[in-house]
Enzyme design. Structure first.
Site, PDB file in Angstrom:
ATOM      1  N   SER A 122     -72.429  38.127  16.996  1.00 49.24           N
ATOM      2  CA  SER A 122     -73.695  37.826  17.687  1.00 49.24           C
ATOM      3  C   SER A 122     -73.751  38.367  19.104  1.00 49.24           C
ATOM      4  CB  SER A 122     -73.964  36.316  17.685  1.00 49.24           C
ATOM      5  OG  SER A 122     -74.141  35.863  16.371  1.00 49.24           O
ATOM      6  N   ASP A 169     -76.761  31.306  14.921  1.00 45.10           N
ATOM      7  CA  ASP A 169     -76.041  31.939  16.022  1.00 45.10           C
ATOM      8  C   ASP A 169     -76.599  31.495  17.368  1.00 45.10           C
ATOM      9  OD1 ASP A 169     -75.230  33.216  13.759  1.00 45.10           O
ATOM     10  OD2 ASP A 169     -75.764  35.232  14.403  1.00 45.10           O
TER      11      ASP A 169
END
Length: 359
Positions: A122, A169
């Site tokens: 991420s 995320d």
């Protein structure tokens, strides 16, 4: 704020520990904020609004055409400037729609990151999250935008750019620490977000991050599965339900410190994912990272969509040494995973996740 002052925020990589990728399918996940890697965004007041390109990630000057093409083939077309511009647009639009006044003038945004590219950690959302935190402080509107809404803003900025992703995320990066997330359809439809429960990071056993220096693109694995789910494919729907249940079981296993069960759930999570996506979509290098850990008896699964693996060695230090040697031989990087504590200082973790009574 004076002209010479600045605001700087750091946002960390994240690990999808259990339940991924069911967050995109009204499922459940457990994720944590990974202290090994991060992105930093700096905001300084300025006469004009300026988005500064990163000297490496937003390179526009090359030695030759060969250099340019090689760069694109290895790194892709995009750096962080587009991410900063997208969150500027989404933040401004949200504040305007919700009648939140923005008094603060213009600014210059710059960023840096050490999150490895294409590792499923991420990196893009970390840049966006750090920028959003800068805006919240620069305009003094942190109290106006609820913490549950902030992951939605980050995701909206990425979707502006065509990035396919879910909320998991962004929740981990906004909240920090270890978070259990329930994205049940009723909550998503009614509230626009899931139910997020911080957990005590001390519940986690020692974990290890494995990744490759030159991984394959981690952004291609959602495509066919998403469409099959939308088409009502019974195998995909039942498999996603099973993956979501793994997060629920995993929360109980962690609270009760049943780490043998936890290891089994990690492995099962990946095995179901593999059946859904298929080996061609996951990629041989990604599969080998998982198998390297399993060959020495460690539990392992992707941290996200591929490019990096999180592993747990239930047999302790001797098994960790075997894993380190196996990774070195295979050409993979391995390091202990560092968990970042929760950023939410006002959350009483004991009231949310009561300590397991001692026998």
């Amino acid at each position: 704020m004076t002209e010479s002052s600045f605001i700087e925020h750091k946002s960390f990589a994240r690990v999808g520990l259990l339940g991924n990728p069911s967050d995109v399918y009204f499922g459940r996940t457990i994720s944590f904020s990974l202290g090994n890697f991060w992105a930093v965004v700096r905001l300084e007041p300025s006469k004009d609004l300026i988005i500064q390109p990163h000297p490496t990630n937003d390179l526009v000057q090359f030695d030759s055409l060969d250099h340019l093409v090689g760069r694109l083939e290895n790194e892709g077309y995009y750096g962080g400037v587009r991410l900063l511009m997208a969150i500027c647009k989404v933040f401004y639009r949200y504040c305007k729609e919700n009648k939140i006044e923005l008094n603060g003038g213009n600014f210059t945004l710059s960023y840096d990151t050490n999150i490895p590219r294409q590792t499923g950690l991420s990196g893009s959302s970390a840049i966006v999250c750090a920028a959003l935190n800068c805006f919240l402080d620069f305009y003094n509107v942190r109290h106006n935008i609820e913490v549950e809404i902030r992951p939605n803003l980050i995701l909206s900025a990425e979707r502006e750019l065509g990035i396919v992703a879910g909320l998991q995320d962004r929740v981990a990066q906004v909240y920090g620490g270890l978070v259990y997330m329930d994205f049940d359809k009723e909550s998503m439809d009614k509230l626009g977000h899931g139910k997020y429960t911080p957990m005590e990071i001390g519940l986690l056993p020692p974990l290890y991050l494995i990744y490759a220096e030159n991984p394959s693109d981690s952004g291609k694995v959602h495509s066919t599965v998403r469409q099959r789910w939308l088409n009502g494919d019974e195998f995909i729907i039942s498999s996603m339900t099973e993956v979501a249940d793994i997060a629920l079981e995993g929360r109980t296993a962690l609270l009760e410190k049943e780490y043998t069960k936890f290891a089994e759930l990690m492995n099962r999570n990946f095995d179901i994912r593999r059946r859904m996506f298929g080996d061609d979509a996951l990629g041989s290098m990604n599969l080998e990272m998982v198998e390297v850990a399993r060959r020495v008896g460690a539990a392992s699964k992707f941290t996200g969509s591929g490019g990096a693996v999180i592993a747990y060695c239930p047999d302790g230090p001797s098994q960790v040494k075997l894993l380190e040697d196996a990774c070195q031989k295979a050409g993979f990087i391995i390091q202990p995973a560092t968990v970042v504590p929760s950023f939410l200082k006002d959350v009483d973790l004991n009231s949310i996740c009561p300590p397991v009574p001692s026998n």
